[in-house]
Design a protein around this motif. Structure first.
Motif, short mmCIF file in Angstrom:
data_model
loop_
_atom_site.label_atom_id
_atom_site.label_comp_id
_atom_site.label_asym_id
_atom_site.label_seq_id
_atom_site.Cartn_x
_atom_site.Cartn_y
_atom_site.Cartn_z
N ALA A 126 0.82 -1.22 0.00
CA ALA A 126 0.00 0.00 0.00
C ALA A 126 0.85 1.26 0.00
N GLY A 127 2.17 1.12 0.00
CA GLY A 127 3.04 2.28 0.06
C GLY A 127 3.31 2.77 1.47
N LEU A 128 2.96 1.96 2.48
CA LEU A 128 3.12 2.35 3.88
C LEU A 128 4.27 1.60 4.54
N LYS A 129 5.18 1.08 3.73
CA LYS A 129 6.44 0.49 4.20
C LYS A 129 6.24 -0.78 5.00
N SER A 130 5.26 -1.59 4.60
CA SER A 130 5.01 -2.84 5.32
C SER A 130 6.21 -3.78 5.25
N SER A 131 6.91 -3.79 4.11
CA SER A 131 8.07 -4.67 3.98
C SER A 131 9.21 -4.23 4.91
N SER A 132 9.46 -2.92 4.96
CA SER A 132 10.52 -2.42 5.84
C SER A 132 10.18 -2.71 7.31
N ALA A 133 8.93 -2.51 7.68
CA ALA A 133 8.52 -2.79 9.05
C ALA A 133 8.66 -4.27 9.38
N ALA A 134 8.27 -5.14 8.45
CA ALA A 134 8.40 -6.58 8.67
C ALA A 134 9.87 -6.99 8.79
N ALA A 135 10.72 -6.42 7.94
CA ALA A 135 12.15 -6.74 8.00
C ALA A 135 12.74 -6.29 9.33
N ASN A 136 12.44 -5.05 9.74
CA ASN A 136 12.97 -4.55 11.00
C ASN A 136 12.51 -5.39 12.18
N ALA A 137 11.23 -5.71 12.22
CA ALA A 137 10.70 -6.50 13.33
C ALA A 137 11.34 -7.89 13.36
N THR A 138 11.54 -8.48 12.19
CA THR A 138 12.13 -9.82 12.13
C THR A 138 13.59 -9.81 12.57
N VAL A 139 14.35 -8.82 12.11
CA VAL A 139 15.75 -8.72 12.52
C VAL A 139 15.85 -8.57 14.03
N LEU A 140 15.07 -7.67 14.62
CA LEU A 140 15.14 -7.46 16.07
C LEU A 140 14.64 -8.69 16.84
N ALA A 141 13.61 -9.35 16.33
CA ALA A 141 13.10 -10.54 17.01
C ALA A 141 14.13 -11.67 16.98
N THR A 142 14.84 -11.81 15.85
CA THR A 142 15.86 -12.84 15.76
C THR A 142 17.04 -12.53 16.68
N LEU A 143 17.45 -11.26 16.72
CA LEU A 143 18.48 -10.86 17.68
C LEU A 143 18.03 -11.16 19.11
N ASP A 144 16.75 -10.90 19.39
CA ASP A 144 16.20 -11.16 20.72
C ASP A 144 16.28 -12.65 21.04
N ALA A 145 15.91 -13.50 20.08
CA ALA A 145 15.94 -14.94 20.30
C ALA A 145 17.36 -15.45 20.53
N LEU A 146 18.33 -14.83 19.87
CA LEU A 146 19.73 -15.23 20.01
C LEU A 146 20.42 -14.52 21.17
N ASP A 147 19.70 -13.63 21.85
CA ASP A 147 20.27 -12.82 22.93
C ASP A 147 21.50 -12.07 22.44
N ALA A 148 21.38 -11.49 21.24
CA ALA A 148 22.48 -10.76 20.61
C ALA A 148 22.16 -9.28 20.57
N GLU A 149 23.21 -8.45 20.56
CA GLU A 149 23.04 -7.01 20.55
C GLU A 149 23.64 -6.42 19.27
N LEU A 150 22.98 -5.39 18.76
CA LEU A 150 23.45 -4.69 17.57
C LEU A 150 22.79 -3.32 17.57
N SER A 151 23.52 -2.30 17.12
CA SER A 151 22.91 -0.98 17.05
C SER A 151 21.71 -1.01 16.10
N ARG A 152 20.76 -0.12 16.33
CA ARG A 152 19.55 -0.15 15.50
C ARG A 152 19.86 0.22 14.05
N VAL A 153 20.85 1.09 13.81
CA VAL A 153 21.20 1.43 12.43
C VAL A 153 21.78 0.21 11.72
#
Length: 281
Positions: A87-114
């Motif tokens: 729809a042009g509301l960046k659903s793919s970017s939001a899904a990618a960001n959420a997935t990256v952070l959730a995977t880092l969370d599952a691995l108990d890993a840290e990384l800057s948000r950028v």
């Protein structure tokens, strides 16, 4: 071995298809991801409410995080979203960001948000869901507020708070970013250069209006919703490669615009910008 995260949608200030420079702002509508790790070595994904949707992007995000921080784990990624797809509301970017952070969370890993954002951008390029890499959209979703970026170098040029009401109009049809006519967009590069100057000067509402008229012409979308929003809204634009439009301004003023936009087929709603960005849950 579970991880959860969520990331906001975003609206467009400057479409990056013309020059590689882009700008976007986070909207208080969310995509959530839940990751479960296992020892299968395989990655699967599903999207709530869309059983036939392509999950290549979120699976690629998962795999890239595991390659960097894990030990060959497999697992499953499930996303659910308040944001309409394509729809042009960046659903793919939001899904990618959420997935990256959730995977880092599952691995108990840290990384800057950028840096986490850049993992999702690279995954989006690999998955073929974006032409530019969409670092503008992804950075706004990840960091909150409004960002200005050089998408050719994944470089953050500006990041500011952006607190305002937002009106969204989402037509019923879909428009996939990867299918946009990049050559036609490049023809409006002089207008995109002007929009970049306005954005870097902090004049985001004016910038998005100029962007909207230029890219409605380039991508052959009607300007009727924009004209209907003016002069009441502080700024209004086609969002991304469409078909949605976003308008910003004070809530009372946008309520008047909402009355007009509700005459169009599709969904219209009032929300706010979001200034905190993506987060683990």
């Amino acid at each position: 071995m579970h991880g959860r995260a969520e990331a906001p949608a975003a609206g467009t200030v400057l479409n990056a298809l013309a020059t590689g420079y882009g700008s976007a702002f986070a909207i208080d509508e969310w995509t959530r991801a839940e990751v479960t790790l296992d020892d299968s070595g395989e990655v699967t994904g599903d999207i709530a409410g869309a059983p036939d949707a392509d999950t290549t992007l979120v699976e690629t995000c998962f795999a890239r995080v595991v390659d960097r921080f894990g030990d060959g784990e497999g697992g499953h990624v499930r996303t659910e979203s308040d944001v309409p797809m394509a729809a042009g509301l960046k659903s793919s970017s939001a899904a990618a960001n959420a997935t990256v952070l959730a995977t880092l969370d599952a691995l108990d890993a840290e990384l800057s948000r950028v840096e986490a954002c850049r993992i999702g951008v690279d995954a989006a390029r690999e998955a073929g869901v974006t032409v530019t890499g969409a670092f503008d959209d992804a950075s706004a979703s990840m960091l909150g507020g409004v960002t200005v970026t050089d998408n050719t170098a994944d470089e953050l040029l500006a990041h500011d708070p952006f607190e305002t009401s937002v009106l969204v109009y989402a037509p019923d049809e879909q428009a996939f970013s990867a299918d946009a006519d990049a050559a036609r967009c490049e023809r409006v590069a002089p207008m995109a250069d002007l929009v970049k100057e306005l954005a870097l000067d902090g004049r985001y509402a004016t910038a998005m209006t100029v962007n909207g008229f230029a890219f409605c012409a380039a991508l052959e979308f009607p300007t009727t919703p924009m004209v209907a929003a003016l002069p009441d809204a502080a700024g209004v634009s086609l969002s991304g490669t469409g078909p949605s439009f976003t308008a910003v301004g004070d809530r009372a003023t946008l309520e008047r615009v909402e009355d007009r936009w509700r005459d169009y087929e599709g969904t219209t709603w009032l929300t706010r910008t979001q200034t905190d960005g993506a987060r683990r849950r």
